[in-house]
Design a protein around this motif. Structure first.
Motif, PDB file in Angstrom:
ATOM      1  N   TYR A  47      -7.993 -37.463   5.854  1.00  0.00           N
ATOM      2  CA  TYR A  47      -7.622 -36.473   6.865  1.00  0.00           C
ATOM      3  C   TYR A  47      -7.219 -35.197   6.157  1.00  0.00           C
ATOM      4  CZ  TYR A  47      -7.139 -36.154  11.898  1.00  0.00           C
ATOM      5  OH  TYR A  47      -7.367 -35.889  13.232  1.00  0.00           O
ATOM      6  N   VAL A  48      -7.795 -34.075   6.597  1.00  0.00           N
ATOM      7  CA  VAL A  48      -7.621 -32.805   5.897  1.00  0.00           C
ATOM      8  C   VAL A  48      -6.936 -31.788   6.806  1.00  0.00           C
ATOM      9  CG1 VAL A  48      -8.772 -31.006   4.566  1.00  0.00           C
ATOM     10  CG2 VAL A  48      -9.789 -33.304   4.683  1.00  0.00           C
ATOM     11  N   PHE A  49      -5.858 -31.200   6.329  1.00  0.00           N
ATOM     12  CA  PHE A  49      -5.201 -30.086   6.992  1.00  0.00           C
ATOM     13  C   PHE A  49      -5.590 -28.816   6.228  1.00  0.00           C
ATOM     14  CE2 PHE A  49      -2.804 -33.771   8.141  1.00  0.00           C
ATOM     15  CZ  PHE A  49      -2.244 -33.522   9.383  1.00  0.00           C
ATOM     16  N   PHE A  50      -6.156 -27.828   6.947  1.00  0.00           N
ATOM     17  CA  PHE A  50      -6.668 -26.650   6.248  1.00  0.00           C
ATOM     18  C   PHE A  50      -6.528 -25.406   7.114  1.00  0.00           C
ATOM     19  CE2 PHE A  50     -10.087 -28.531   8.673  1.00  0.00           C
ATOM     20  CZ  PHE A  50     -10.764 -27.469   9.234  1.00  0.00           C
ATOM     21  N   ASN A  51      -6.435 -24.262   6.460  1.00  0.00           N
ATOM     22  CA  ASN A  51      -6.475 -22.970   7.133  1.00  0.00           C
ATOM     23  C   ASN A  51      -7.786 -22.277   6.798  1.00  0.00           C
ATOM     24  OD1 ASN A  51      -4.043 -22.432   8.726  1.00  0.00           O
ATOM     25  ND2 ASN A  51      -2.942 -22.685   6.779  1.00  0.00           N
ATOM     26  N   TYR A  73      -6.774 -29.493  11.528  1.00  0.00           N
ATOM     27  CA  TYR A  73      -6.877 -30.770  10.829  1.00  0.00           C
ATOM     28  C   TYR A  73      -8.000 -31.605  11.432  1.00  0.00           C
ATOM     29  CZ  TYR A  73      -3.430 -31.760  14.562  1.00  0.00           C
ATOM     30  OH  TYR A  73      -2.749 -31.825  15.740  1.00  0.00           O
ATOM     31  N   ALA A  74      -8.646 -32.352  10.563  1.00  0.00           N
ATOM     32  CA  ALA A  74      -9.810 -33.137  10.974  1.00  0.00           C
ATOM     33  C   ALA A  74     -10.102 -34.187   9.911  1.00  0.00           C
ATOM     34  CB  ALA A  74     -11.030 -32.233  11.149  1.00  0.00           C
ATOM     35  N   PRO A  75     -10.727 -35.300  10.308  1.00  0.00           N
ATOM     36  CA  PRO A  75     -11.151 -36.291   9.316  1.00  0.00           C
ATOM     37  C   PRO A  75     -12.364 -35.783   8.546  1.00  0.00           C
ATOM     38  CG  PRO A  75     -11.874 -36.955  11.501  1.00  0.00           C
ATOM     39  CD  PRO A  75     -11.048 -35.720  11.691  1.00  0.00           C
ATOM     40  N   MET A  76     -12.459 -36.158   7.304  1.00  0.00           N
ATOM     41  CA  MET A  76     -13.613 -35.794   6.493  1.00  0.00           C
ATOM     42  C   MET A  76     -14.784 -36.678   6.885  1.00  0.00           C
ATOM     43  SD  MET A  76     -14.874 -33.894   4.131  1.00  0.00           S
ATOM     44  CE  MET A  76     -16.312 -33.907   3.043  1.00  0.00           C
ATOM     45  N   PRO A  77     -15.862 -36.081   7.409  1.00  0.00           N
ATOM     46  CA  PRO A  77     -17.003 -36.900   7.851  1.00  0.00           C
ATOM     47  C   PRO A  77     -17.903 -37.282   6.675  1.00  0.00           C
ATOM     48  CG  PRO A  77     -17.487 -34.601   8.223  1.00  0.00           C
ATOM     49  CD  PRO A  77     -16.089 -34.639   7.653  1.00  0.00           C
ATOM     50  N   LYS A  78     -18.847 -38.131   6.963  1.00  0.00           N
ATOM     51  CA  LYS A  78     -19.886 -38.426   5.982  1.00  0.00           C
ATOM     52  C   LYS A  78     -20.882 -37.278   5.988  1.00  0.00           C
ATOM     53  CE  LYS A  78     -23.375 -41.872   4.720  1.00  0.00           C
ATOM     54  NZ  LYS A  78     -23.983 -43.185   5.071  1.00  0.00           N
ATOM     55  N   VAL A  79     -21.170 -36.755   4.813  1.00  0.00           N
ATOM     56  CA  VAL A  79     -22.114 -35.634   4.726  1.00  0.00           C
ATOM     57  C   VAL A  79     -23.261 -36.014   3.791  1.00  0.00           C
ATOM     58  CG1 VAL A  79     -20.421 -33.833   5.219  1.00  0.00           C
ATOM     59  CG2 VAL A  79     -20.778 -34.566   2.868  1.00  0.00           C
ATOM     60  N   VAL A 129      -7.231 -25.609   1.550  1.00  0.00           N
ATOM     61  CA  VAL A 129      -6.829 -26.983   1.854  1.00  0.00           C
ATOM     62  C   VAL A 129      -5.315 -27.094   1.658  1.00  0.00           C
ATOM     63  CG1 VAL A 129      -7.077 -29.421   1.265  1.00  0.00           C
ATOM     64  CG2 VAL A 129      -9.070 -27.894   1.158  1.00  0.00           C
ATOM     65  N   GLU A 130      -4.598 -27.331   2.749  1.00  0.00           N
ATOM     66  CA  GLU A 130      -3.141 -27.376   2.697  1.00  0.00           C
ATOM     67  C   GLU A 130      -2.607 -28.770   2.374  1.00  0.00           C
ATOM     68  OE1 GLU A 130      -1.680 -24.628   2.777  1.00  0.00           O
ATOM     69  OE2 GLU A 130      -2.959 -23.248   3.908  1.00  0.00           O
ATOM     70  N   LYS A 131      -3.250 -29.791   2.935  1.00  0.00           N
ATOM     71  CA  LYS A 131      -2.757 -31.155   2.765  1.00  0.00           C
ATOM     72  C   LYS A 131      -3.899 -32.136   2.959  1.00  0.00           C
ATOM     73  CE  LYS A 131       0.431 -34.483   2.578  1.00  0.00           C
ATOM     74  NZ  LYS A 131       1.211 -34.757   1.348  1.00  0.00           N
ATOM     75  N   VAL A 132      -3.940 -33.179   2.128  1.00  0.00           N
ATOM     76  CA  VAL A 132      -4.922 -34.252   2.281  1.00  0.00           C
ATOM     77  C   VAL A 132      -4.164 -35.565   2.404  1.00  0.00           C
ATOM     78  CG1 VAL A 132      -6.861 -35.489   1.259  1.00  0.00           C
ATOM     79  CG2 VAL A 132      -6.661 -33.009   0.933  1.00  0.00           C
ATOM     80  N   ILE A 133      -4.430 -36.287   3.475  1.00  0.00           N
ATOM     81  CA  ILE A 133      -3.878 -37.629   3.635  1.00  0.00           C
ATOM     82  C   ILE A 133      -5.017 -38.605   3.394  1.00  0.00           C
ATOM     83  CG2 ILE A 133      -2.771 -39.257   5.225  1.00  0.00           C
ATOM     84  CD1 ILE A 133      -1.451 -36.866   6.567  1.00  0.00           C
ATOM     85  N   ALA A 134      -4.940 -39.292   2.267  1.00  0.00           N
ATOM     86  CA  ALA A 134      -6.034 -40.166   1.837  1.00  0.00           C
ATOM     87  C   ALA A 134      -6.041 -41.455   2.648  1.00  0.00           C
ATOM     88  CB  ALA A 134      -5.900 -40.485   0.354  1.00  0.00           C
ATOM     89  N   LYS A 135      -7.230 -41.849   3.074  1.00  0.00           N
ATOM     90  CA  LYS A 135      -7.367 -43.100   3.821  1.00  0.00           C
ATOM     91  C   LYS A 135      -7.233 -44.292   2.899  1.00  0.00           C
ATOM     92  CE  LYS A 135      -8.511 -45.746   7.372  1.00  0.00           C
ATOM     93  NZ  LYS A 135      -8.325 -47.082   6.765  1.00  0.00           N
ATOM     94  N   GLY A 136      -7.942 -44.256   1.769  1.00  0.00           N
ATOM     95  CA  GLY A 136      -7.864 -45.340   0.808  1.00  0.00           C
ATOM     96  C   GLY A 136      -8.002 -46.705   1.460  1.00  0.00           C
ATOM     97  N   ASN A 137      -7.073 -47.590   1.147  1.00  0.00           N
ATOM     98  CA  ASN A 137      -7.070 -48.941   1.719  1.00  0.00           C
ATOM     99  C   ASN A 137      -6.048 -49.107   2.841  1.00  0.00           C
ATOM    100  OD1 ASN A 137      -9.064 -49.911  -0.116  1.00  0.00           O
ATOM    101  ND2 ASN A 137      -7.490 -50.139  -1.711  1.00  0.00           N
ATOM    102  N   LEU A 138      -5.546 -47.985   3.347  1.00  0.00           N
ATOM    103  CA  LEU A 138      -4.548 -48.073   4.416  1.00  0.00           C
ATOM    104  C   LEU A 138      -5.177 -48.614   5.697  1.00  0.00           C
ATOM    105  CD1 LEU A 138      -2.771 -44.594   4.004  1.00  0.00           C
ATOM    106  CD2 LEU A 138      -1.983 -46.809   3.152  1.00  0.00           C
ATOM    107  N   ASN A 139      -4.432 -49.448   6.413  1.00  0.00           N
ATOM    108  CA  ASN A 139      -4.937 -49.863   7.727  1.00  0.00           C
ATOM    109  C   ASN A 139      -4.784 -48.701   8.703  1.00  0.00           C
ATOM    110  OD1 ASN A 139      -2.323 -49.968   9.075  1.00  0.00           O
ATOM    111  ND2 ASN A 139      -1.939 -51.910   8.006  1.00  0.00           N
ATOM    112  N   ASP A 140      -5.478 -48.783   9.834  1.00  0.00           N
ATOM    113  CA  ASP A 140      -5.531 -47.657  10.763  1.00  0.00           C
ATOM    114  C   ASP A 140      -4.154 -47.268  11.280  1.00  0.00           C
ATOM    115  OD1 ASP A 140      -8.240 -47.440  10.464  1.00  0.00           O
ATOM    116  OD2 ASP A 140      -8.748 -48.528  12.310  1.00  0.00           O
TER     117      ASP A 140
END
Length: 324
Positions: A47-51, A73-79, A129-140
């Motif tokens: 999840y990316v927080f950006f200006n 803010y938005a999730p990073m999609p598959k590109v 990019v102000e903040k990145v919250i990494a998904k990693g192995n975290l549950n939803d």
């Protein structure tokens, strides 16, 4: 930080001399990393927080989140690499990085009508990019909780500082305001004369709205738009706005302010977010954002008087019966 694969790095060397240091992204797009911090690159699902700023190559700002106080803010999609997706550039970034992305306007609006006010050859995206919250192995549940906690922390900070920001703006600009019980601040800069606007009247108003930093979001005055280098849409007539006082579709500050003014009044309103767009914000206006309106009550249009009721028609059956 690993910004890109080796073949992209080698390609960038060849592009740097002929493209101002920009790397090819595909489909008429190029990018250049401006700030390069250490840290892991953004991955799909993070999840990316950006200006951002979106401009044309003549430096006219079309849209911006800077100054809102709350990043997008938005999730990073598959590109898919090389397909010309702006989000591909995010995969080369980490928290704290910034990038400039250029996109050919004709490519951006391929198959669609280009807005008539959009000039130049390129759209220019400036992203931080102000903040990145990494998904990693975290549950939803844990992942969504971290996103919500960070967003709420930013909103709480904005809410807490709003009263002090309003007070400072009024002091810095030496405004001798009148403050109502709701928190509306206003100062009459030119007194009007004649009737006072009332609920149910149609107010005809010239206006300019900006934040406390002076960024103009919208105006009905063309000279103000030109001065602030706003995109000039030839379809915009730049004429006073008409609205019926007391309607729910209007912000509370306007419904409260204009019944205080005579026709011809010019005033500055310093409006807390509770009387404007609140915790949700609107378009370029962020949550808990106080606003400044420069307004002129150009005219007051009274509602058409109701037609007098027609007398009831008499019929023979309605006449009183003669006495015997």
């Amino acid at each position: 930080m690993k910004k890109q694969l080796m073949f992209l790095a080698l390609a960038a060397i060849g592009l740097a001399s002929c493209n101002g240091g920009y790397n090819k992204l595909g489909a008429g797009m190029t990018y250049k990393i401006i700030d390069d911090k250490s840290g892991p690159s953004i991955k799909e699902g993070d999840y990316v927080f950006f200006n951002f700023n979106i401009k044309n190559d003549a430096d006219s700002v079309l849209q911006s989140s800077f100054g809102k106080g709350m990043p997008q803010y938005a999730p990073m999609p598959k590109v898919v690499s090389g397909k010309g997706n702006i989000m591909e550039a995010f995969s080369f970034l980490s928290e704290g990085d910034s990038v400039v992305i250029k996109q050919e306007i004709d490519s951006a609006f391929k198959g669609r009508q280009k807005p008539p006010f959009l000039k130049g050859k390129y759209l220019v995206y400036e992203v931080k990019v102000e903040k990145v919250i990494a998904k990693g192995n975290l549950n939803d549940q844990v992942f969504q909780g971290r996103i919500s906690d960070y967003a709420k922390k930013m909103e709480d900070a904005l809410k807490a500082k709003e009263p002090a920001d309003i007070k400072k703006y009024i002091a810095d600009n030496k405004l001798k305001v009148t403050t109502t019980s709701s928190g509306l601040n206003y100062v009459i800069t030119k007194a009007g004369s004649g009737p006072v606007a009332m609920v149910g009247d149609t107010a005809v108003v010239h206006y300019t709205v900006k934040n406390l930093a002076g960024k103009v979001f919208e105006t009905s005055v063309k000279d103000v738009a030109v001065k602030n280098k706003m995109p000039i849409d030839p379809r915009n007539p730049y004429k006073p706005l008409r609205f019926p006082l007391g309607t729910q579709g209007m912000i509370a500050a306007w419904n409260e302010a204009f019944p205080l003014f005579n026709k011809g009044t010019q005033a500055t309103l310093v409006v807390p977010s509770s009387l404007a767009y609140g915790e949700q914000g609107s378009r370029e206006i962020g949550p808990f954002t106080p606003l400044v309106f420069d307004v002129e009550l150009v005219d007051i249009i009274k509602p058409n008087p109701p037609k007098p009721a027609a007398p009831p028609a008499l019929t023979p059956n309605a006449a009183p019966a003669p006495k015997k």
